[in-house]
Design an enzyme around this catalytic site. Structure first.
Site, PDB file in Angstrom:
ATOM      1  N   THR A   1     131.662  38.634  81.331  1.00  0.00           N
ATOM      2  CA  THR A   1     131.312  38.084  79.919  1.00  0.00           C
ATOM      3  C   THR A   1     131.105  39.466  78.827  1.00  0.00           C
ATOM      4  OG1 THR A   1     129.666  36.895  78.675  1.00  0.00           O
ATOM      5  CG2 THR A   1     128.794  38.433  80.093  1.00  0.00           C
TER       6      THR A   1
ATOM      7  N   GLU B   1     125.289  31.215  69.544  1.00  0.00           N
ATOM      8  CA  GLU B   1     125.305  31.202  67.987  1.00  0.00           C
ATOM      9  C   GLU B   1     124.860  29.542  67.709  1.00  0.00           C
ATOM     10  OE1 GLU B   1     128.223  34.741  67.232  1.00  0.00           O
ATOM     11  OE2 GLU B   1     128.974  32.659  67.117  1.00  0.00           O
TER      12      GLU B   1
ATOM     13  N   LYS C   1     124.562  40.825  76.915  1.00  0.00           N
ATOM     14  CA  LYS C   1     124.495  40.518  75.455  1.00  0.00           C
ATOM     15  C   LYS C   1     125.978  39.569  75.020  1.00  0.00           C
ATOM     16  CE  LYS C   1     126.725  41.516  72.255  1.00  0.00           C
ATOM     17  NZ  LYS C   1     128.010  40.869  71.522  1.00  0.00           N
TER      18      LYS C   1
ATOM     19  N   THR D   1     124.368  41.658  69.250  1.00  0.00           N
ATOM     20  CA  THR D   1     125.174  41.421  67.838  1.00  0.00           C
ATOM     21  C   THR D   1     124.583  40.211  67.120  1.00  0.00           C
ATOM     22  OG1 THR D   1     127.015  40.167  69.093  1.00  0.00           O
ATOM     23  CG2 THR D   1     127.260  42.751  68.378  1.00  0.00           C
TER      24      THR D   1
ATOM     25  N   ASN E   1     129.431  31.631  61.719  1.00  0.00           N
ATOM     26  CA  ASN E   1     130.948  32.272  61.921  1.00  0.00           C
ATOM     27  C   ASN E   1     131.770  32.456  60.587  1.00  0.00           C
ATOM     28  OD1 ASN E   1     131.320  33.373  64.670  1.00  0.00           O
ATOM     29  ND2 ASN E   1     130.441  31.332  65.173  1.00  0.00           N
TER      30      ASN E   1
END
Lengths: 377, 377
Positions: free
Chosen positions: B165, B249, B154, B128, B372
């Site tokens: 996870t 991220e 992932k 993603t 985000n």
């Protein structure tokens, strides 16, 4: 103490010996002034408070405790009162020795300047990353007599109070026993300052003090006074709590997470806190993105037993989720409009019971990261 | 499913019926594929896994469950195996209906393309916000026979696994009972994938699956095999955990919070998690600021009874705090040099006991907020 040269020292003085009550951080790491102040509040009487910003005097060992004792002793001597009636508070960076000399040199000059109109300057002197001073007041009348309550607070980061917020000082001319004052303070803080979060980090220096010097002649021990006083103090603390969150580091939005339909108030609060502290919820709010799935995901990891298929979620008055599923594009368009506002409510109905709790918080912005990546440099 | 047109569908197929074990999110809000996968893993046998990215199929009600059933039924029919042996997994945005048609149309083409060399493409298809695919492998030899373990994972946000996870798939040619495979998987995940955090937000779709098809002839039930397999699987999962955090991220730094000298492993873990999830610690690391007071403040609010005057703190091998106080400017200069590294260890010694635990995490950067705030737009 501040490299910028901004104001960093303030004193609060009561004309007469005041009953005192206090609440302090539950962080296990506590600053020297917190330890000393807690000890002195047990005495029940205070005459003055000495506050510095720019340095938390925390993780500073015996030297830090000596500085707290020494600087308050200088103020006590200047006022001709016992040291035990002078309360210290500090806020700022952790782990840097707090120098006593500049504080002790400044105290006599500060005492000469003290006046009722000085409260605004006091509120400025205790600021760290705050951008505005925070002062609130209420006036009451009981049995033909007037009384007042004034409160000052500071704090814009490391805010998830756990008994108290960063620094908050309440002064009133009501007459009170310190035990009764403590009871009212505890009850009101529990639902105001203890229901806010900026970043989930509880400070090492959280302190709330209330001083009541009795000059109004209004007696807290009268049941009628107690009711009025508690209601007004609650309003005042809500007011300060809202000012703290409005000035949160980097924040662009203020939002209240209201959880209703919970099996208990504790569970409602646990869900509200988890949503309010979620980085993903906070960044979505910053981005004005109606990403309601993140709200449900945060509620789901709160540890509270809930049934996702029964959850309703409202942004303002717009129902965005019914029975755990989105209400579609029209609701989303309306929700996006709500998110563009500077302040809004997010209401989660668990449909598990009748209890409610709310937490006031803010978004997580680019500026929050900038401010906290650069804080000491 | 992805607006960008990037890969978003993958299948894993076992040549023979494989023993299967799984771990799933403990978030109370769980995606349809998690609910269905959990049910099917109980059967103990799997032939294939069907994974999509770009849509979590979460908070999608009965329609979401029908899509999970329908799409896996198409793959089962294509392979000529029972539907109950095909496991679904999804990742992406929450609360958007997952369309079955494009998936069902693509399945036959995907099955034709399946080959051992396709693993890299599979790893890409499940990404993603990940920027790199995450694949790891180990080879072992027991009793003259070789075996292999391959893992794909992932996840780059909404990562604080609570049993598992985001998505992680383990394939091995060892022969195993599903119960024994589950025991080894649980033991190894507990100390690898369950010891990482990116943003403290546990996903609604966390899934770890292990498939063991026995083609190597190596039997997990042999004690010697079990030891070797568990060690290698532990290494592989550590490897994947590190890749997940490295690709977090917006992250610019990876750091491991090691807590030692705790009274229990649970307490060590609680302190490590609190420090690793603190926004103030994470922004200080992003700013390369040796603001060790924030580490102590986070440890102090963890809820673990600790004595701040006994805490030592190291950045890498540099002692920055001894007995709760800073070690001075020289230590701080050395610590700042450590913070400039892309990866480092932060070791907290509580001096309360002999237990240890660690959590792997990353900084909180401007890019985390950017990613985000914009995720759905």
């Amino acid at each position: 103490l501040k490299k910028s040269g901004a104001k960093d020292l303030g004193v609060l003085i009561s004309q007469t010996p005041a009953a005192v009550a206090g609440l302090f951080t539950r962080n296990r790491v506590q600053a020297a002034p917190v330890l000393l102040c807690r000890e002195r509040v047990r005495g029940g009487i205070a005459r003055a408070v000495l506050v510095n910003s720019g340095n938390a005097n925390c993780c500073t060992g015996d030297a830090g405790m000596q500085t707290a004792r020494g600087t308050t002793a200088v103020l006590a001597a200047e006022l001709g009162v016992p040291s035990e009636q002078v309360l210290p508070a500090s806020t700022g960076v952790i782990g840097v020795p707090l120098p006593a000399d500049p504080i002790e040199a400044a105290v006599p000059k500060l005492v000469q300047k003290v006046c009722p109109e000085g409260l605004q300057e006091f509120a400025e002197a205790i600021m760290t990353t705050d951008t505005v001073p925070k002062v609130a007041g209420r006036r009451g009348r009981v049995g033909g007599r007037n009384f007042g309550i004034t409160g000052v607070a500071k704090g814009a980061g490391m805010i998830r109070p756990d008994l108290a917020t960063m620094l908050c000082f309440i002064c009133t001319d009501v007459a009170a026993e310190s035990g009764a004052l403590q009871a009212v303070l505890s009850a009101t803080v529990r639902r105001s300052l203890n229901r806010i979060t900026i970043d989930g980090d509880t400070s090492t220096n959280d302190t709330v003090l209330a001083l009541a010097n009795g000059l109004s002649g209004v007696e807290l021990q009268q049941p009628q006074t107690r009711d009025v006083f508690q209601r007004l103090l609650g309003e005042l603390l809500d007011d300060l709590a809202r000012r703290l969150i409005s000035d949160a580091e980097g924040a662009t939005k203020l939002f209240e997470v209201i959880v209703q339909g919970a099996a208990s108030e504790d569970e409602a609060l646990q869900v509200a806190r988890t949503v309010a502290d979620s980085s993903l919820v906070k960044t979505a709010v910053f981005g004005e993105d109606a990403n309601w799935g993140r709200v449900l995901a945060a509620a789901g990891r709160s540890g509270v037993p809930l049934d996702p298929r029964r959850i309703d979620l409202y942004f303002g008055d717009v129902m965005m989720v019914r029975d755990g599923q989105g209400c579609g594009p029209e609701a989303e368009a309306q929700t996006t409009a709500i998110l563009r506002r500077p302040a809004f409510r997010l209401t989660i109905d668990l449909h598990m019971g009748t209890e409610t709790a709310s937490v006031l918080t803010c978004d997580l912005s680019l500026d929050y990261v900038r401010i906290n990546a650069d804080y000491r440099s």
